[in-house]
Design a protein around this motif. Structure first.
Motif, PDB file in Angstrom:
ATOM      1  N   PHE A  11       0.814  -1.210   0.000  1.00  0.00           N
ATOM      2  CA  PHE A  11       0.000   0.000   0.000  1.00  0.00           C
ATOM      3  C   PHE A  11       0.853   1.267   0.000  1.00  0.00           C
ATOM      4  O   PHE A  11       0.436   2.288  -0.549  1.00  0.00           O
ATOM      5  CB  PHE A  11      -1.020  -0.024   1.146  1.00  0.00           C
ATOM      6  N   LEU A  14       1.444   1.602  -3.528  1.00  0.00           N
ATOM      7  CA  LEU A  14       0.233   2.093  -4.197  1.00  0.00           C
ATOM      8  C   LEU A  14       0.154   3.618  -4.134  1.00  0.00           C
ATOM      9  O   LEU A  14      -0.148   4.271  -5.141  1.00  0.00           O
ATOM     10  CB  LEU A  14      -1.015   1.477  -3.571  1.00  0.00           C
ATOM     11  N   GLY A  38      -4.983   6.940  -2.401  1.00  0.00           N
ATOM     12  CA  GLY A  38      -4.181   5.865  -1.823  1.00  0.00           C
ATOM     13  C   GLY A  38      -4.202   5.889  -0.308  1.00  0.00           C
ATOM     14  O   GLY A  38      -4.286   4.849   0.341  1.00  0.00           O
ATOM     15  N   CYS A  42      -5.649   2.981   2.131  1.00  0.00           N
ATOM     16  CA  CYS A  42      -4.872   2.395   3.228  1.00  0.00           C
ATOM     17  C   CYS A  42      -5.762   2.192   4.443  1.00  0.00           C
ATOM     18  O   CYS A  42      -5.734   1.135   5.082  1.00  0.00           O
ATOM     19  CB  CYS A  42      -3.696   3.293   3.596  1.00  0.00           C
ATOM     20  N   LEU A  46      -6.737  -1.647   4.899  1.00  0.00           N
ATOM     21  CA  LEU A  46      -5.813  -2.185   5.910  1.00  0.00           C
ATOM     22  C   LEU A  46      -6.257  -1.922   7.339  1.00  0.00           C
ATOM     23  O   LEU A  46      -5.779  -2.571   8.262  1.00  0.00           O
ATOM     24  CB  LEU A  46      -4.417  -1.591   5.711  1.00  0.00           C
ATOM     25  N   GLY A  51      -2.937   0.819   8.080  1.00  0.00           N
ATOM     26  CA  GLY A  51      -3.061   1.894   7.096  1.00  0.00           C
ATOM     27  C   GLY A  51      -2.134   3.051   7.412  1.00  0.00           C
ATOM     28  O   GLY A  51      -1.446   3.575   6.531  1.00  0.00           O
ATOM     29  N   ALA A  54       1.436   2.073   6.655  1.00  0.00           N
ATOM     30  CA  ALA A  54       1.745   2.116   5.225  1.00  0.00           C
ATOM     31  C   ALA A  54       2.057   3.543   4.790  1.00  0.00           C
ATOM     32  O   ALA A  54       3.007   3.786   4.032  1.00  0.00           O
ATOM     33  CB  ALA A  54       0.578   1.556   4.413  1.00  0.00           C
TER      34      ALA A  54
END
Length: 181
Positions: A11, A14, A38, A42, A46, A51, A54
């Motif tokens: 992620f 990403l 993005g 996250c 996630l 998240g 990430a």
């Protein structure tokens, strides 16, 4: 543990890839980018903790100098520009988005994701962004907030996309939706 690390790295990547989508810079100096999508994903996929991790991984790479922010920007110097508040707010946006999706289990995934993305990806992120712009541009908070109004329509579209992608993942691969596990 290994799966979590892999998804956090995926992620973060990403968010970096979404920075390749061409940006549009408005008169305020803040670019319209896909990277906030993005950040929202996250959180919705996630969850809060993963998240935010990430996004923090992504920011560590940016601060180390990798040109991963939209427009090929990177390095600690990104904190000197008008987008500094948004950059600082990214992990908090993912955290709040993820918390809403995790805690609001009575709502369908799409609704919780949409509301979570609005609260985290717009309300929280704009809060940081407005403060950052006010400080960097020498504006009052209302003046800085007014500069961001052109972004609202695009960001609402991003929240809808995040909700649709999250709902799709929940239907196709429910085990990958860590925000609901």
């Amino acid at each position: 543990m290994e799966r979590n690390v892999t998804l956090i790295a995926l992620f973060a990547a990403l968010i970096a890839v979404l920075g390749l989508v061409p940006q549009i810079t408005l008169m305020s100096g803040v670019p319209v980018t896909a990277q906030s999508l993005g950040v929202m994903l996250c959180g919705t996929v996630l969850g809060a903790r993963r998240g935010a991790l990430a996004v923090i991984l992504f920011l560590v790479l940016v601060f180390l100098g990798l040109p991963l922010l939209s427009g090929g920007r990177g390095g600690i110097g990104v904190l000197a520009g008008p987008t500094a508040g948004f950059v600082v707010g990214f992990p908090f946006a993912a955290l709040v988005t993820g918390l809403v999706v995790e805690k609001w289990r009575s709502a369908p995934v799409s609704v919780a994701s949409f509301v979570g993305a609005i609260l985290g990806g717009i309300v929280v992120l704009y809060g940081f962004g407005v403060v950052g712009m006010a400080l960097k541009l020498g504006k009052t908070l209302p003046e800085a907030a007014l500069l961001l109004t052109p972004f609202l329509a695009g960001d609402l579209l991003k929240t809808a996309i995040a909700a649709l992608v999250t709902q799709g993942l929940a239907q196709v691969r429910p085990g990958t939706l860590l925000s609901r596990s």
